[in-house]
Every structure is written in C-alpha cells, then in structure tokens.
Scaffold this motif. Structure first.
Motif, PDB file in Angstrom:
ATOM      1  N   SER A 203      53.134  -2.395  61.136  1.00  0.00           N
ATOM      2  CA  SER A 203      52.825  -3.367  60.085  1.00  0.00           C
ATOM      3  C   SER A 203      53.776  -3.209  58.899  1.00  0.00           C
ATOM      4  N   LEU A 204      54.093  -1.969  58.534  1.00  0.00           N
ATOM      5  CA  LEU A 204      55.026  -1.726  57.436  1.00  0.00           C
ATOM      6  C   LEU A 204      56.414  -2.249  57.788  1.00  0.00           C
ATOM      7  N   ARG A 205      56.865  -2.003  59.018  1.00  0.00           N
ATOM      8  CA  ARG A 205      58.176  -2.528  59.445  1.00  0.00           C
ATOM      9  C   ARG A 205      58.198  -4.054  59.402  1.00  0.00           C
TER      10      ARG A 205
ATOM     11  N   ARG B  83      47.103  -3.179  53.723  1.00  0.00           N
ATOM     12  CA  ARG B  83      45.705  -2.847  54.033  1.00  0.00           C
ATOM     13  C   ARG B  83      45.056  -3.978  54.810  1.00  0.00           C
ATOM     14  N   ALA B  84      45.267  -5.216  54.381  1.00  0.00           N
ATOM     15  CA  ALA B  84      44.675  -6.364  55.071  1.00  0.00           C
ATOM     16  C   ALA B  84      45.212  -6.497  56.491  1.00  0.00           C
ATOM     17  N   GLU B  85      46.518  -6.290  56.643  1.00  0.00           N
ATOM     18  CA  GLU B  85      47.140  -6.399  57.969  1.00  0.00           C
ATOM     19  C   GLU B  85      46.610  -5.321  58.919  1.00  0.00           C
ATOM     20  N   ILE B  86      46.571  -4.087  58.452  1.00  0.00           N
ATOM     21  CA  ILE B  86      46.066  -2.988  59.302  1.00  0.00           C
ATOM     22  C   ILE B  86      44.579  -3.193  59.581  1.00  0.00           C
ATOM     23  N   GLY B  87      43.831  -3.623  58.556  1.00  0.00           N
ATOM     24  CA  GLY B  87      42.394  -3.865  58.723  1.00  0.00           C
ATOM     25  C   GLY B  87      42.108  -4.927  59.754  1.00  0.00           C
TER      26      GLY B  87
ATOM     27  N   ILE C   8      46.061   4.166  64.723  1.00  0.00           N
ATOM     28  CA  ILE C   8      46.133   3.593  63.370  1.00  0.00           C
ATOM     29  C   ILE C   8      47.497   3.899  62.753  1.00  0.00           C
ATOM     30  N   ASP C   9      48.007   5.108  62.980  1.00  0.00           N
ATOM     31  CA  ASP C   9      49.319   5.493  62.461  1.00  0.00           C
ATOM     32  C   ASP C   9      50.400   4.559  63.014  1.00  0.00           C
ATOM     33  N   ARG C  10      50.346   4.272  64.300  1.00  0.00           N
ATOM     34  CA  ARG C  10      51.330   3.376  64.918  1.00  0.00           C
ATOM     35  C   ARG C  10      51.199   1.942  64.384  1.00  0.00           C
TER      36      ARG C  10
END
Length: 169
Positions: free
Chosen positions: A21-23, A46-50, A14-16
């Motif tokens: 996703s942030l980059r 949040r939506a992207e990681i989810g 999840i960290d990766r």
C-alpha cells in the motif's frame, strides 16, 4: 460460493499489505508531498490497509510513517528534478526582469525623444560615470563629442546647410 482465506501469520500479512500500500501511494503521488503532509498520508494509508484487512476481521486503528528509505537512484532523480525546478524558476524570474527592463527602456526612449537636450545630458553623465574610476581609459569618437555639444552641432548644421543647398541646385 464463498471463498475462505486462511492467514497463518497475520502480522506478516499485514506487514506485506502495508508495504504494498505504501509503494502504491508513493507511486501515485510526489514523494515530497507525501512526506511533507504526513498526517494526511498516514490517514490514507490507514484507510487503504484497513480496507484490505477488514475481511480478516482486523481493524487498523492508526498508521504512522516513521522513516522512508529512499533508494540512491531515486535520490539522484529527485535531486535532478529539484535542480531543474530551481533553474526553471530562475529563468522565469530572469525573463520577467528582462521584460520589465525593456519596458523601462521604452519609457526612457519616449521621454528622450521629445527632449534632445536631456538625451545629451544623459550621454554626458554616462561618460562621467565611466571615467570616475581611476585608471579608466575611454576612447570616444569625435562625432559623439560633437553630438553632445549643442552649440557645435548647431554650427556644423549651419555650415552644412549652404553646401546642401548648392548641391541641390
């Protein structure tokens, strides 16, 4: 055919995904806009990681961007971009002011064109304003002084008129 993915350390995964996703989000938008509207940025992230972790059975409830460490090279680039934007805005303002001043000069020229006495008074006022300061030395051509005196200009034109008439004959 189904593919099964085994995640041994879901926190690290999840960290990766969060970092990736942030980059991606930073690369797709202006960093200043991203940081200024954090609520929207947090929700997008949040939506992207989810979306990426849903297949693992993990629901992402919230994401909070707390601190973004910007590399020095990127800080320099952002600083140059901001400086260029300030210079651009200053030039736009200066150009608008120049256009407005030019319009006012045109208006003044049209007003003076119909009133030569007003133009002479304005010229005399300009000389007065420049000589008010102590120690100012101003050299004024005699032709300019003559043009400011309507009486002498009239005398000169009357004296020149017979000479022009005789030269024409």
């Amino acid at each position: 055919m189904s593919i099964t993915v085994g995640i041994t350390n879901y926190r690290e995964a999840i960290d990766r995904i969060a970092q990736t996703s942030l980059r991606e989000m930073i690369g797709a938008s202006m960093l200043a806009a991203l940081l200024s509207d954090r609520r929207t940025s947090n929700e997008q992230l949040r939506a992207e990681i989810g979306t990426k972790t849903a297949a693992w059975g993990i629901d992402v409830m919230s994401v909070e961007i707390r601190d973004v460490a910007i590399p020095v090279a990127l800080q320099d680039a952002m600083s140059r971009q901001a400086q260029a934007e300030r210079e651009k805005q200053a030039r736009i303002i200066l150009g608008s002011a120049e256009a407005e001043v030019a319009g006012r000069f045109v208006d003044a020229a049209e007003a003076y064109a119909g009133h030569p006495a007003a133009l002479q008074l304005r010229a005399m006022n300009i000389i007065y304003e420049t000589t008010k300061e102590r120690g100012a030395t101003i050299l004024i051509p005699t032709s300019m002084i003559d043009s400011m005196n309507p009486a002498s200009a009239l005398v000169l034109s009357n004296m020149a008129a017979p000479a022009v008439r005789s030269a024409a004959e």
